[in-house]
Design an enzyme around this catalytic site. Structure first.
Site, PDB file in Angstrom:
ATOM      1  CG  ASP A 120     -55.570  10.698   4.767  1.00  0.00           C
ATOM      2  OD1 ASP A 120     -54.779   9.806   4.399  1.00  0.00           O
ATOM      3  OD2 ASP A 120     -55.288  11.909   4.698  1.00  0.00           O
ATOM      4  CE  LYS A 150     -50.193  15.498  -0.905  1.00  0.00           C
ATOM      5  NZ  LYS A 150     -50.387  14.427  -1.920  1.00  0.00           N
ATOM      6  CG  ASP A 156     -55.860   9.090  -1.731  1.00  0.00           C
ATOM      7  OD1 ASP A 156     -56.261   7.977  -1.339  1.00  0.00           O
ATOM      8  OD2 ASP A 156     -54.881   9.246  -2.467  1.00  0.00           O
TER       9      ASP A 156
END
Length: 816
Positions: free
Chosen positions: A745, A579, A511
């Site tokens: 991603d 986050k 990631d």
């Protein structure tokens, strides 16, 4: 599988089976129900039917009758017919009934507002009658065909087929319903569904201090979920995985990939907002796009039986485990004795009751989703299968399959293994990559590689206990991704039992580290932000989320007069709390969206048993903390905002000048951002006698400056990360990697191929940003369509820093 003249050829039996599956995808509900109903009618045994055993049989028949009565009421009425009656008369009641039931359940799963649910229902009906609505574009041809068919007096199914064939032969444009028409049709069908079946109900809920109507299932509906085979007739999704490699996307063609037959509507390669945009890319040369998407959708999968068995047992026995939906709904609070006389007591009770109703509604939708995922997994339990892929208008790649796909929720991902494997050897470092994958899935991802490997080694006994009995040994529930970690425990124990030579099918993901900021850092070469998101090598990964979290806590401690600050410090601000706000900061997120992210994290923590102390004031608490997070981000991160501001200003100039925002990303894909200006209007309709005025928007010929400005940064960065993914897949494929399970991603492949993929991820990122400046190219591409005055309004490209992009090649934690 064979190759002939460069094309894949398939065994006849396999292709035939796939065609049958596709036919079943479309007709499973309609054909199966109609056949059973016909058999009962022939034997005069309708009273002995098992209709009452399934949700479908309990809804289709009464709903069909209700639709029929509604449509037939207009036969003796003069004057203009209601919009819903006029449009519903184009379709047989039985078919409209089944489509409505399926669509409403799907809308409940994604918790749509009433108006959204209505439009969704009507859109499904629109697909069925599209062939009858093309008369507005070719009235002369439509009239000839329709008159001829009416003379023959054939039924609807025959007419639909003939009209469809006629439209295809003459390349006729089908007429689409307006949003206003969809609202009318959708509201009427929902009303008939509720009144005739009792399957669902409309309620008013408070969301973010606003009253809005929501379509929810009744308690009785949930009782029917337990029998999955009966459940499928209403909930069978439109798209299943394929059991042979999906049809390849051919360069120069923008439709027809993925599936093989005409039983279902052909997929389009790209989901542009306007169909004409799709036609414009037919002749665009995009070899990397076509090669990459075919490589991804040719990846074989199989169901992880270990995970499936855990999920099935949890479902069958109503065990609340791993954050799965609760078996029982929460009870309403007890009414106070003075509720009729005490206004304050009544208000407090209602606030608590709203929270319970909201939580129960959320759990209902989660249970429906879980049932769908588990049922599809059961269908493909003994099969190798594949996922067809399509693109959005930024070239981001998506699995077509509904519900069970490798880009879905945690337990859906955990059900996936690659269909073929590769042996782990000392040379390919597969054991290393499998180990660090497990540590990352648990949440041990902000330490050095040595610490990750030591953690895996020291906890082997825990992994074996989890594998032996995950219901008794439930440490896996504490993982960041519980079910994927559970799957990993099983895989790791199997590998350790055999050692090198073990053929692993597990999906190992790598990631990006706040990938949007990584791309801005690659573009602008700002050293501080580049180091913060691991473009530079370091012994331990840099964690921008933890840095901001610590800053938030530091700022909260200074707010000694704030009760919310004290409560948040008591409850705890986690990395997950900040986050998403940081992840979306390069994409144009706002303080308001930050509040939503905090609220979502609060709900997730509650699901895991972490009860917050805010009571009915949770919304205010989230809004308060969002402000603190936003200010703290400004102190820690600033470089991404420079790139975002530049893109916003460019888009503003284009939209004001009457132009869509268009550019080609690094793999030659044409991105078209063309958000129109809308004017607001209201449509009046009646639902259960109550006048509702849902607000809908009507498109104008102008482009929305506000939408163009706010959407350009995320669309640009998503187009960049997609280009990186495609470059990586194609280069890795050329190196011999043939398994890809990617989510934007997050790049996944076999453990044995992970080192090759890791090297390729870094190489292609450096290739993207080694020469020139992408933002300069973006600005230059606009100049030909602007006049001199408009050109002068374009902003200056932000200055580049001095970060050496080649350092990415040595960064251990760039993608990890």
């Amino acid at each position: 599988m064979l190759k002939h003249n460069g094309y894949i050829t398939l065994p006849f039996t396999s292709l035939k089976e796939q065609l049958e599956l596709e036919k079943d995808m479309r007709n499973r509900g309609i054909n199966r129900f109609q056949k059973r109903l016909s058999d009962h009618k022939k034997r005069n045994e309708e009273s002995f039917t098992n209709y009452g055993k399934t949700l479908l049989s309990n809804s289709i028949r009464p709903l069909s009758e209700a639709i029929s009565i509604f449509v037939n009421e207009g036969e003796n009425q003069k004057g203009v017919q209601p919009i819903a009656r006029r449009l519903l008369s184009l379709i047989e009641p039985d078919i409209a009934s089944l489509i409505t039931a399926k669509s409403i359940i799907n809308s409940i799963t994604i918790a749509r507002k009433l108006t959204s649910a209505a439009i969704n229902v009507a859109s499904k009906i629109e697909d069925e009658v599209a062939l009858r609505t093309f008369e507005e574009s070719r009235p002369e041809h439509y009239g000839i065909v329709k008159t001829d068919l009416d003379k023959r007096s054939f039924g609807y199914m025959y007419k639909r087929r003939k009209l469809r064939e006629s439209a295809q032969k003459n390349e006729l444009e089908w007429v689409l319903w307006t949003r206003s028409e969809k609202v009318h049709v959708g509201y009427k069908l929902i009303e008939l569904m509720v009144l005739s079946t009792g399957l669902c109900e409309v309620k008013s809920q408070i969301r973010k201090r606003r009253h809005e109507k929501v379509l929810l299932p009744t308690e009785k509906t949930l009782e029917w979920i337990n029998n999955r085979n009966e459940f499928l007739e209403v909930l069978a999704p439109e798209y299943f995985p394929t059991i042979i490699p999906p049809r390849m996307w051919e360069e120069g063609k923008v439709t027809g990939g993925g599936y093989y037959s005409r039983h279902i509507k052909p997929l389009t390669l790209v989901k542009y907002r306007k169909r004409e945009n799709l036609q414009q890319i037919k002749d665009v040369k995009m070899p990397i796009i076509y090669k990459g998407i075919n490589a991804m959708q040719n990846t074989p999968y199989k169901i992880n039986k270990f995970v499936y068995d855990v999920l099935k047992k949890a479902w069958d026995k109503n065990i609340n485990i791993g954050g799965l939906p609760k078996a029982e709904l929460e009870n309403l609070p007890n009414k106070p004795h003075d509720i009729d006389t005490n206004a304050e007591s009544r208000k407090e009770y209602r606030q608590k009751a709203v929270l319970v109703h909201t939580e129960n509604a959320r759990q209902k939708s989660k249970r429906l989703l879980f049932a769908k995922v588990l049922w599809i997994a059961e269908m493909f339990l003994e099969r190798i299968f594949y996922h067809a892929h399509t693109l959005d208008f930024r070239s981001r790649c998506y699995h077509v399959t509904n519900y069970l796909n490798g880009q879905g929720v945690d337990f859906a991902k955990a059900l996936h293994l690659f269909g073929t494997g590769k042996a782990i050897t000392e040379e390919n470092k597969g054991d290393y990559w499998l180990a660090v994958t497990g540590a990352a899935l648990f949440g041990i991802d902000k330490v050095s590689r040595k610490e990750q490997l030591d953690w895996v080694e020291s906890n082997f006994n825990m992994f074996k206990e989890i594998q032996a009995d995950p219901f008794t040994n439930r440490d896996w529930e504490h993982a960041d991704k519980p079910f994927q970690f559970l799957a990993w425990c099983d895989e790791w124990c199997r590998f350790k039992a055999k050692g090198y030579g073990y053929v692993s099918h597990f999906i190992c993901n790598q990631d990006g580290s706040c990938n949007g900021i990584q791309h801005y850092s690659g573009i602008l070469r700002h050293t501080p932000s580049a180091k913060a998101v691991n473009l530079a090598n370091s012994e331990r990964p840099q964690d921008v989320y933890s840095v901001v979290k610590d800053k938030v806590i530091e700022n909260l401690k200074t707010m000694t007069d704030s009760e919310f600050a004290k409560l948040w410090l008591q409850f705890g601000v986690k990395r997950s709390t900040v986050k998403r706000a940081i992840m979306t900061s390069p994409y144009g997120s706002t303080r308001y969206s930050c509040s939503d992210f905090v609220d979502e994290d609060l709900v997730k923590r509650k699901d895991q048993g972490d009860i917050h102390p805010f009571g009915s004031a949770s919304f205010q608490a989230c809004t308060f903390l969002a402000g603190v997070i936003w200010d703290s981000m400004g102190e820690v991160l600033s470089s991404a905002r420079l790139g975002m501001s530049f893109l916003q200003d460019c888009a503003k100039v284009l939209a004001k000048s009457g132009h869509a925002v268009r550019w080609n990303n690094p793999v030659g894909f044409p991105v078209i951002q063309d958000y129109p200006e809308f004017k607001s209007m209201r449509v009046k309709t009646k639902l259960f006698g109550e006048v509702i005025k849902p607000r809908i928007n009507v498109e104008t010929e102008k482009f929305s400056v506000h939408k163009a400005k706010n959407s350009c940064p995320p669309n640009y960065i998503h187009a960049q990360d997609s280009a990186h993914l495609f470059m990586c897949v194609v280069k890795a494929y050329d190196k011999g990697v043939s398994h890809f399970c990617n989510v934007h991603d997050s790049f996944g492949t076999l453990a044995a191929d992970s080192q090759t993929l890791a090297d390729t991820i870094r190489e292609t990122f450096v290739e993207m940003y080694s020469n020139g400046c992408p933002l300069e190219d973006f600005k230059t591409s606009m100049l030909p369509i602007l006049n001199d005055s408009e050109k002068n309004k374009l902003p200056e490209v932000p200055e580049k820093g001095d970060f050496d992009i080649e350092e990415v090649l040595k960064s251990e934690f760039f993608f990890a």
